[in-house]
Design a protein around this motif. Structure first.
Motif, PDB file in Angstrom:
ATOM      1  N   UNK A 195      -5.580 -25.325  -4.618  1.00 48.78           N
ATOM      2  CA  UNK A 195      -5.306 -24.798  -3.286  1.00 48.78           C
ATOM      3  C   UNK A 195      -5.966 -25.677  -2.238  1.00 48.78           C
ATOM      4  N   UNK A 196      -5.149 -26.270  -1.384  1.00 49.72           N
ATOM      5  CA  UNK A 196      -5.642 -27.171  -0.339  1.00 49.72           C
ATOM      6  C   UNK A 196      -5.838 -26.389   0.953  1.00 49.72           C
ATOM      7  N   UNK A 197      -7.084 -26.151   1.317  1.00 51.69           N
ATOM      8  CA  UNK A 197      -7.410 -25.440   2.555  1.00 51.69           C
ATOM      9  C   UNK A 197      -7.549 -26.477   3.666  1.00 51.69           C
ATOM     10  N   UNK A 198      -6.538 -26.523   4.523  1.00 54.20           N
ATOM     11  CA  UNK A 198      -6.358 -27.624   5.475  1.00 54.20           C
ATOM     12  C   UNK A 198      -6.573 -27.170   6.912  1.00 54.20           C
ATOM     13  N   UNK A 199      -7.284 -27.969   7.669  1.00 54.49           N
ATOM     14  CA  UNK A 199      -7.474 -27.695   9.091  1.00 54.49           C
ATOM     15  C   UNK A 199      -7.622 -29.024   9.832  1.00 54.49           C
ATOM     16  N   UNK A 200      -7.711 -28.949  11.167  1.00 56.74           N
ATOM     17  CA  UNK A 200      -7.837 -30.150  12.004  1.00 56.74           C
ATOM     18  C   UNK A 200      -9.111 -30.020  12.828  1.00 56.74           C
ATOM     19  N   UNK A 217      -8.094 -34.543   9.832  1.00 53.06           N
ATOM     20  CA  UNK A 217      -7.806 -33.353   9.039  1.00 53.06           C
ATOM     21  C   UNK A 217      -8.917 -33.156   8.020  1.00 53.06           C
ATOM     22  N   UNK A 218      -9.217 -31.901   7.775  1.00 50.71           N
ATOM     23  CA  UNK A 218     -10.301 -31.531   6.864  1.00 50.71           C
ATOM     24  C   UNK A 218      -9.727 -30.655   5.761  1.00 50.71           C
ATOM     25  N   UNK A 219     -10.285 -30.774   4.570  1.00 50.83           N
ATOM     26  CA  UNK A 219      -9.735 -29.999   3.460  1.00 50.83           C
ATOM     27  C   UNK A 219     -10.833 -29.580   2.493  1.00 50.83           C
ATOM     28  N   UNK A 220     -10.654 -28.409   1.931  1.00 56.11           N
ATOM     29  CA  UNK A 220     -11.445 -27.945   0.801  1.00 56.11           C
ATOM     30  C   UNK A 220     -10.467 -27.653  -0.326  1.00 56.11           C
ATOM     31  N   UNK A 221     -10.546 -28.378  -1.427  1.00 59.35           N
ATOM     32  CA  UNK A 221      -9.563 -28.277  -2.512  1.00 59.35           C
ATOM     33  C   UNK A 221     -10.123 -27.444  -3.664  1.00 59.35           C
ATOM     34  N   UNK A 222      -9.642 -26.219  -3.790  1.00 55.31           N
ATOM     35  CA  UNK A 222     -10.073 -25.344  -4.886  1.00 55.31           C
ATOM     36  C   UNK A 222      -9.449 -25.843  -6.185  1.00 55.31           C
ATOM     37  N   UNK A 264     -13.519 -24.142  -9.390  1.00 56.38           N
ATOM     38  CA  UNK A 264     -14.594 -24.739  -8.600  1.00 56.38           C
ATOM     39  C   UNK A 264     -14.041 -25.049  -7.210  1.00 56.38           C
ATOM     40  N   UNK A 265     -14.774 -24.615  -6.197  1.00 58.82           N
ATOM     41  CA  UNK A 265     -14.382 -24.916  -4.815  1.00 58.82           C
ATOM     42  C   UNK A 265     -15.504 -25.701  -4.149  1.00 58.82           C
ATOM     43  N   UNK A 266     -15.255 -26.952  -3.769  1.00 61.48           N
ATOM     44  CA  UNK A 266     -16.281 -27.745  -3.093  1.00 61.48           C
ATOM     45  C   UNK A 266     -16.336 -27.406  -1.603  1.00 61.48           C
ATOM     46  N   UNK A 267     -17.341 -27.904  -0.929  1.00 64.93           N
ATOM     47  CA  UNK A 267     -17.438 -27.723   0.515  1.00 64.93           C
ATOM     48  C   UNK A 267     -16.375 -28.561   1.214  1.00 64.93           C
ATOM     49  N   UNK A 268     -16.018 -28.126   2.416  1.00 66.39           N
ATOM     50  CA  UNK A 268     -15.018 -28.841   3.203  1.00 66.39           C
ATOM     51  C   UNK A 268     -15.562 -30.187   3.673  1.00 66.39           C
ATOM     52  N   UNK A 269     -14.651 -31.143   3.781  1.00 63.10           N
ATOM     53  CA  UNK A 269     -14.997 -32.426   4.368  1.00 63.10           C
ATOM     54  C   UNK A 269     -13.709 -33.105   4.803  1.00 63.10           C
ATOM     55  N   UNK A 270     -13.820 -34.263   5.450  1.00 67.28           N
ATOM     56  CA  UNK A 270     -12.593 -34.930   5.902  1.00 67.28           C
ATOM     57  C   UNK A 270     -11.746 -35.330   4.699  1.00 67.28           C
TER      58      UNK A 270
END
Length: 700
Positions: A323-328, A191-196, A275-281
């Motif tokens: 805000x947790x932007x979640x994907x697989x 799972x990958x997430x970008x946490x705003x 602040x929104x970082x780049x997505x990562x695992x």
């Protein structure tokens, strides 16, 4: 390239033992072994670990590190570290540097004071930290930080990282069963997430005059200022010089730790930013978010400001979320939540989507529990925060596909339109396939889900652990069905249709704030849990215990410990807030109001001596109004002290949390109403406590 960008580019990841550093310091066979561990979860041999430890030490010392620490994430929600020196004396009395493999792999902190929720007796102090090789080590303040898990003497988890890693493992296992049916060549998924991250910046000198902000992170009293966020002029507005300097400093520090601050901007409320970082695992993202919060506080202080990460520092304006932007994502960089150009024909996507919909519907209470907390209770359901009722927004295009599948009518692909703006010099732009719904707790945003409910101070580990697990559970059930099917396509179509039909109630694309939605949600049978004690009471329901045991995330004892800690944290938070309010009332508010009432009475007396008519005199009326309100404050303050004493005598932690919620917090809110009116009647210099206006507009 400007100097700032050049600095960031040249120094990006310089304080991280990342891929580039490992290539430089490790022999090829050890490098390949550690990469295999990080990517595929294969255990690292003792021989390779020994070489790795020596290389890690040499790299760290070359970067100026003098100490090392096992950096872990206990159940406080923060991080913890115990520093050990690389230096040791030899027999000749000289100093040598030493860092053995056992010091890399295992640490033994004094763990007696960390929350454990009853897992250990008070006198049991031992706990172990164990190296997490899937997350890069890094240097912070001349100390090598080694990301680790934290467990008790008997192997029970005492941290946030271990359950997160377990949930990733569970999700990977079940996803791979599904992907195998589709003939995928992927070897694993994660799972990958970008946490705003939302936050407030307040001038330090002003903030230090507020006991409530110092002790609790939020304002317990405070009248609404003449201007709040009504004009929407702060949102995406020009960033003020002091804030811009803070952001630049933060960017540079984050860059050295390999963290990209992808997006930064002003948020809706005055003094609020994001602040929104780049997505990562998710494992790395969890580590990075803890570092982001730590650096925000540290760098804000350096710039004469205070960074507030509380979910609701100020009443009446936006609170702060994460805000947790979640994907697989597969190891072949395929996003399993990418619908493609024709989502109605993308069976793999539809199956994964169905699994998520099923998971959120079946475990909506669990998702609500995991975002519970005293601070978030103030935030949810107001000022752009999602409501406490769990629902999902998938957008009109995907919902059309869902409805078509349920009805059995095939739908055509919706092509992306282009918008003609009507100005010749402006180009046409492609529109997204769907609009956004800011009131949705769980919204599909193109190729990921945005879980908007977690609070700004939260670790992202808890919500992602739950999300990974409940989706893994749905996929496990799907795989059990499909692996036995004689006709895979027929079974697949039936499974998707039956699942969407059964769980469509969780989908909602309207206004989550409306009373009509609350009524509709109740008709649909959705949960409406308003407070933390009410939510946490369901954590150890049989359904949730079996879920966690089924996938090896928590034992029943570990889950019970989490329930106890959530209740304890709630009680302690309200207890501290109540004591702080009493202190402010008795030592600041009441004396200030008494003094001003006396001033008004002196003025009225002088008017009387001067022969000025006192019939309907405003001075007397104001003094009478303030006196009435002050009597309420006196009485309610004494009652609040009494309630605090009663709460301290309640042994059952669940009953105690409910008492703090229904009695103590309710009375605090009543007191606040009277105090906030008194503030508007009292001169600013007499009041003595910085106002909302001074706080929110203190940074220029």
């Amino acid at each position: 390239m400007d100097k700032n960008n050049e600095y960031i580019t040249e120094n990006f990841g310089s304080d991280v033992f990342n891929d580039a550093a490992m290539r430089k310091y490790l022999p090829q066979d050890v490098y390949q072994a550690i990469k295999s561990t990080m990517k595929d979860g294969k255990p690292l041999s003792q021989q390779h670990a020994t070489v790795f430890a020596e290389a890690l030490k040499n790299w760290a010392i070359s970067k100026g590190a003098t100490h090392y620490t096992h950096w872990f994430q206990p159940l406080t929600g923060y991080t913890a570290e115990k520093h050990e020196s690389f230096m040791s004396p030899n027999r000749e009395g000289d100093i040598i540097t030493k860092f053995r493999v056992k010091e890399l792999i295992k640490g033994e902190p004094d763990a007696s004071s960390f929350p454990n929720g009853g897992i250990r007796a008070t006198f049991e102090a031992r706990g172990y930290t164990t190296w997490d090789p899937t997350s890069y080590a890094f240097i912070k303040d001349r100390t090598l930080c080694i990301p680790t898990a934290f467990i008790s003497y008997y192997g029970e988890t005492l941290d946030k990282k271990t359950p997160l890693l377990r949930s990733n493992q569970a999700l990977n296992k079940q996803c791979m069963r599904i992907l195998k049916l589709f003939g995928s060549d992927a070897k694993n998924v994660v799972s990958s997430v970008g946490a705003e991250q939302e936050y407030f910046l307040i001038d330090k000198a002003v903030c230090e005059k507020r006991k409530d902000l110092i002790y609790t992170g939020r304002t317990l009293i405070g009248a609404k200022p003449p201007k709040g966020q009504e004009m929407d002029d702060h949102y995406f507005g020009t960033i003020k010089p002091r804030v811009a300097a803070f952001m630049k400093d933060l960017d540079e520090n984050l860059a050295r730790l390999g963290i990209i601050a992808k997006t930064e901007h002003n948020e809706v409320a005055p003094a609020q930013h994001e602040l929104a970082p780049s997505y990562t695992n998710v494992n790395v993202a969890c580590d990075q978010n803890q570092l982001i919060m730590e650096l925000m506080r540290k760098i804000a202080d350096k710039h004469g400001m205070v960074c507030l990460l509380h979910e609701k520092p100020f009443m009446g304006i936006n609170g702060s979320g994460k805000h947790n932007n979640w994907s697989i994502i597969t190891d072949t960089d395929v996003n399993l939540l990418e619908p493609g150009k024709s989502p109605q024909d993308n069976a793999q996507f539809l199956l994964i989507l169905s699994a998520v919909i099923k998971a959120v519907d079946e475990y909506q209470e669990l998702l609500r529990i995991i975002v519970s907390g005293a601070g978030n209770d103030h935030r949810l359901g107001a000022n752009e925060a999602p409501p406490a009722i769990i629902s999902m927004f998938v957008g009109s295009d995907i919902e059309d596909v869902v409805n078509a599948i349920i009805s059995g009518n095939r739908t055509s692909s919706n092509k992306r339109n282009r918008m003609n703006i009507g100005v010749d010099s402006l180009p046409e732009i492609p529109t997204d396939t769907t609009d956004r719904n800011r009131t949705s707790p769980f919204a599909f945003t193109g190729n990921k889900f945005e879980f908007r409910m977690p609070g700004s101070s939260f670790s992202i580990a808890d919500p992602i652990t739950v999300l990974n697990t409940i989706v893994a559970d749905s996929l496990m059930q799907f795989a059990d069905t499909l692996e036995k099917a004689d006709d895979l396509n027929a079974a697949l179509n039936k499974l998707i249709r039956d699942t969407l039909t059964k769980h469509k109630r969780i989908l909602f694309d309207g206004d989550g704030y409306s009373k009509q939605w609350v009524e509709e949600a109740h008709k649909r049978g959705l949960s409406d849990i308003r407070t933390t004690p009410e939510a946490v009471a369901h954590l150890c329901d049989d359904k949730n215990v079996k879920l966690m045991q089924r996938h090896g995330i928590f034992t029943d004892r570990e889950l019970a410990s989490r329930q106890a800690i959530l209740n304890e944290n709630y009680c302690k938070t309200i207890h501290i807030e109540a004591l702080t309010l009493v202190d402010m009332l008795r030592r600041n508010v009441i004396p200030a109001v008494e003094q001003y009432i006396g001033t008004l009475c002196d003025i009225a007396h002088k008017k009387q001596i001067a022969g000025i008519t006192l019939y309907n005199d405003n001075t007397t009326a104001t003094a009478q109004t303030m006196s009435t309100l002050l009597n309420n404050v006196y009485s309610n303050t004494d009652q609040l002290v009494s309630l605090i004493g009663k709460a301290e005598q309640i042994d059952d932690i669940k009953q105690c949390a409910t008492f703090y919620c229904n009695e103590v917090l309710a009375l605090m809110q009543t007191i606040r109403q009277d105090v906030d009116v008194l503030e508007t009647l009292c001169p600013e210099d007499s009041w003595g406590i910085p106002s909302y206006g001074q706080l929110l507009y203190s940074v220029h």
